[in-house]
Motif scaffolding. Sequence first.
Motif, mmCIF file in Angstrom:
data_model
loop_
_atom_site.group_PDB
_atom_site.id
_atom_site.type_symbol
_atom_site.label_atom_id
_atom_site.label_comp_id
_atom_site.label_asym_id
_atom_site.label_seq_id
_atom_site.Cartn_x
_atom_site.Cartn_y
_atom_site.Cartn_z
ATOM 1 N N ALA A 229 0.809 -1.026 0.016
ATOM 2 C CA ALA A 229 0.063 -0.401 0.259
ATOM 3 C C ALA A 229 0.471 1.666 0.278
ATOM 4 C CB ALA A 229 -1.038 0.374 0.996
ATOM 5 N N THR A 230 1.988 1.071 0.830
ATOM 6 C CA THR A 230 2.778 1.886 0.743
ATOM 7 C C THR A 230 3.951 2.557 -0.999
ATOM 8 O OG1 THR A 230 4.834 0.447 0.867
ATOM 9 C CG2 THR A 230 3.603 2.506 3.038
ATOM 10 N N ILE A 231 3.241 1.838 -1.935
ATOM 11 C CA ILE A 231 3.943 1.841 -3.332
ATOM 12 C C ILE A 231 2.838 1.919 -4.252
ATOM 13 C CG2 ILE A 231 6.009 0.812 -4.744
ATOM 14 C CD1 ILE A 231 6.551 -1.747 -2.458
ATOM 15 N N ARG A 232 2.916 2.948 -4.580
ATOM 16 C CA ARG A 232 1.617 2.830 -6.058
ATOM 17 C C ARG A 232 2.160 2.795 -6.949
ATOM 18 N NH1 ARG A 232 2.929 8.953 -4.350
ATOM 19 N NH2 ARG A 232 2.834 9.297 -6.312
ATOM 20 N N PRO A 233 1.760 2.254 -7.554
ATOM 21 C CA PRO A 233 1.611 1.806 -8.968
ATOM 22 C C PRO A 233 2.505 2.283 -10.634
ATOM 23 C CG PRO A 233 -0.115 -0.068 -8.251
ATOM 24 C CD PRO A 233 0.364 1.232 -7.324
ATOM 25 N N GLU A 234 2.218 3.030 -10.184
ATOM 26 C CA GLU A 234 2.533 4.595 -10.912
ATOM 27 C C GLU A 234 4.172 4.980 -10.799
ATOM 28 O OE1 GLU A 234 -0.595 6.922 -8.594
ATOM 29 O OE2 GLU A 234 -0.397 4.540 -8.680
ATOM 30 N N THR A 235 4.043 4.418 -10.166
ATOM 31 C CA THR A 235 5.910 4.830 -9.048
ATOM 32 C C THR A 235 6.369 3.247 -9.993
ATOM 33 O OG1 THR A 235 5.969 3.631 -7.326
ATOM 34 C CG2 THR A 235 4.435 6.490 -7.415
ATOM 35 N N TYR A 236 6.112 2.650 -9.813
ATOM 36 C CA TYR A 236 7.403 1.128 -10.276
ATOM 37 C C TYR A 236 8.228 1.903 -10.662
ATOM 38 C CZ TYR A 236 4.320 -2.134 -7.440
ATOM 39 O OH TYR A 236 3.442 -2.743 -6.864
ATOM 40 N N ALA A 237 8.272 2.470 -11.926
ATOM 41 C CA ALA A 237 9.745 2.384 -13.062
ATOM 42 C C ALA A 237 10.531 3.133 -12.315
ATOM 43 C CB ALA A 237 9.115 2.493 -14.405
ATOM 44 N N ARG A 238 9.959 4.381 -11.970
ATOM 45 C CA ARG A 238 10.744 5.285 -10.796
ATOM 46 C C ARG A 238 10.885 4.463 -9.945
ATOM 47 N NH1 ARG A 238 7.658 9.665 -9.029
ATOM 48 N NH2 ARG A 238 6.912 8.950 -6.700
ATOM 49 N N GLU A 239 10.445 3.967 -8.804
ATOM 50 C CA GLU A 239 11.729 2.971 -7.436
ATOM 51 C C GLU A 239 12.185 1.712 -7.752
ATOM 52 O OE1 GLU A 239 11.871 2.372 -3.562
ATOM 53 O OE2 GLU A 239 10.901 4.036 -4.942
ATOM 54 N N MET A 240 12.200 1.234 -9.113
ATOM 55 C CA MET A 240 12.924 0.614 -9.671
ATOM 56 C C MET A 240 14.264 0.857 -10.907
ATOM 57 S SD MET A 240 12.819 -2.927 -12.296
ATOM 58 C CE MET A 240 13.761 -4.243 -12.035
ATOM 59 N N ARG A 241 14.106 1.854 -10.580
ATOM 60 C CA ARG A 241 15.607 2.849 -11.067
ATOM 61 C C ARG A 241 16.181 3.345 -10.315
ATOM 62 N NH1 ARG A 241 11.837 5.378 -14.758
ATOM 63 N NH2 ARG A 241 12.081 7.265 -13.484
ATOM 64 N N ARG A 242 15.574 3.400 -8.910
ATOM 65 C CA ARG A 242 16.174 4.112 -8.121
ATOM 66 C C ARG A 242 16.963 3.324 -7.545
ATOM 67 N NH1 ARG A 242 16.266 4.004 -2.881
ATOM 68 N NH2 ARG A 242 13.622 3.011 -2.044
ATOM 69 N N LEU A 243 16.607 2.252 -6.828
ATOM 70 C CA LEU A 243 17.146 0.844 -6.595
ATOM 71 C C LEU A 243 18.088 0.492 -7.405
ATOM 72 C CD1 LEU A 243 14.420 -1.056 -5.344
ATOM 73 C CD2 LEU A 243 15.548 0.159 -3.460
ATOM 74 N N ALA A 244 18.276 0.138 -8.494
ATOM 75 C CA ALA A 244 18.906 -0.199 -9.727
ATOM 76 C C ALA A 244 20.259 1.105 -9.867
ATOM 77 C CB ALA A 244 18.544 -0.324 -11.132
ATOM 78 N N GLY A 245 20.297 2.448 -9.333
ATOM 79 C CA GLY A 245 20.873 2.887 -9.435
ATOM 80 C C GLY A 245 22.333 2.833 -8.441
ATOM 81 N N GLY A 246 22.121 1.488 -7.948
ATOM 82 C CA GLY A 246 23.506 1.239 -6.495
ATOM 83 C C GLY A 246 23.910 0.602 -7.831
ATOM 84 N N TYR A 247 23.707 0.149 -8.752
ATOM 85 C CA TYR A 247 24.394 -0.868 -9.485
ATOM 86 C C TYR A 247 25.281 -0.691 -11.180
ATOM 87 C CZ TYR A 247 22.297 -3.634 -5.728
ATOM 88 O OH TYR A 247 21.850 -4.280 -4.440
ATOM 89 N N GLY A 248 25.889 -0.983 -11.206
ATOM 90 C CA GLY A 248 27.316 -0.584 -12.740
ATOM 91 C C GLY A 248 27.525 -1.613 -13.439
ATOM 92 N N GLY A 249 28.150 -1.653 -14.514
ATOM 93 C CA GLY A 249 28.364 -1.918 -15.704
ATOM 94 C C GLY A 249 26.846 -2.475 -16.342
ATOM 95 N N VAL A 250 26.955 -3.470 -16.516
ATOM 96 C CA VAL A 250 25.632 -3.735 -17.407
ATOM 97 C C VAL A 250 24.242 -2.830 -16.898
ATOM 98 C CG1 VAL A 250 23.531 -5.383 -18.562
ATOM 99 C CG2 VAL A 250 25.747 -5.499 -18.881
#
Length: 374
Positions: A229-250
């Motif tokens: 309930a704390t994660i609105r579906p329309e923000t999923y892409a932004r949230e996954m990009r945020r988490l992915a920001g901690g990883y490099g390479g591919v």
Amino acid sequence: MAREKSVLVVGGGTSGNAMAVLLRRAGIAVDLVEAQPDWNVRGSGITLQGNALRVLRDLGVWDEVRAHGFGFDSLGLTAPDGTVLHVSEDIRTGGDDLPATLGMRRPVLQRVLADAVRASGANVRLGTTAEILTQDDTSVAVRFGDGDEGRYDLVVAADGLNSATRAAVGIDTRPEPTGMAIWRVAAPRPAGVVRTDLTHGGPCYIAGYTPTSDDTLYAYLVEPNRDRATIRPETYAREMRRLAGGYGGVWDEIRESITDSAQVNYTWFDRMLVKGPWHRGRVVLVGDAAHCCPPTMAQGAAMSLEDAWVLSQLLTSGAPWDEELLTRYYERRVDRVRMVVDGSVRIGQWQLDGVRGDLPGLMGTTMTALKELP
């Protein structure tokens, strides 16, 4: 002349589709009912180990799976910045003539299996449900969501993790969250991605990607589960990009492609293993209706496919469809499935507890055992 036996398969996912094809091959009348009107053709990607591919080959769909998927034989471990730390050869659990692993777009696999069900001659009813009315020693009476009724020699409950059929026959086992959740997305495949690479650490417990065709992959990030309930579906892409920001390479390429929230899936990890026989009378469970585990070993689909393969073997052996036969199905499956469920949960628990467990040892022991036929 013996009457043709009839089976109702409830659920048109991986295990249900496999059951329908294998039973029809033996001349058994099969009705398959699926609640989703589109036959549940959705999702990002799926990792299929060799023991899953072995069953798909027996189903007669291996050529299509191979053509549309991406096979490989190794696993990479990387640092959060993308540096490759180690590459190991995977065990070919399906035999030396099949890849150790194949990645595939989940909707494509579902379409391949659905086509095989149609070609088998099974009667398919989409967009409706099935309710168990009564059963006796010889048959099960069923009412469908559209009001029709039918009677079958056997009902196979392949209706997934939250199986209504399982509950209807009095099996009260329910899935339990493990404390982890996963973000998944389909993305274009960079040319250098030729296997699964996993990163343990960084902002998430696991960051990984698996090639699913010549030009696609699916990427995933595993973190502590959160209140949905704390994660609105329309923000999923932004949230996954945020988490992915901690990883490099591919991940730099993958991250840029995560723009459509509708293409991002967020799911909790669950565990479940039904205790005792996986049947009540003439209703029997297969796949996620009987067991589920986190995808830390990528064995969920394989266990479901093996269920269908073993049960169909027993049902087409000429033996009576009775309590003894259905109990034999459970006995052939339970130790193997328990090994996978417990091992998959253990890997996640090591990460939750911050413990460095013997991951190579656990994986090696498990995959070696899975080379044996179920």
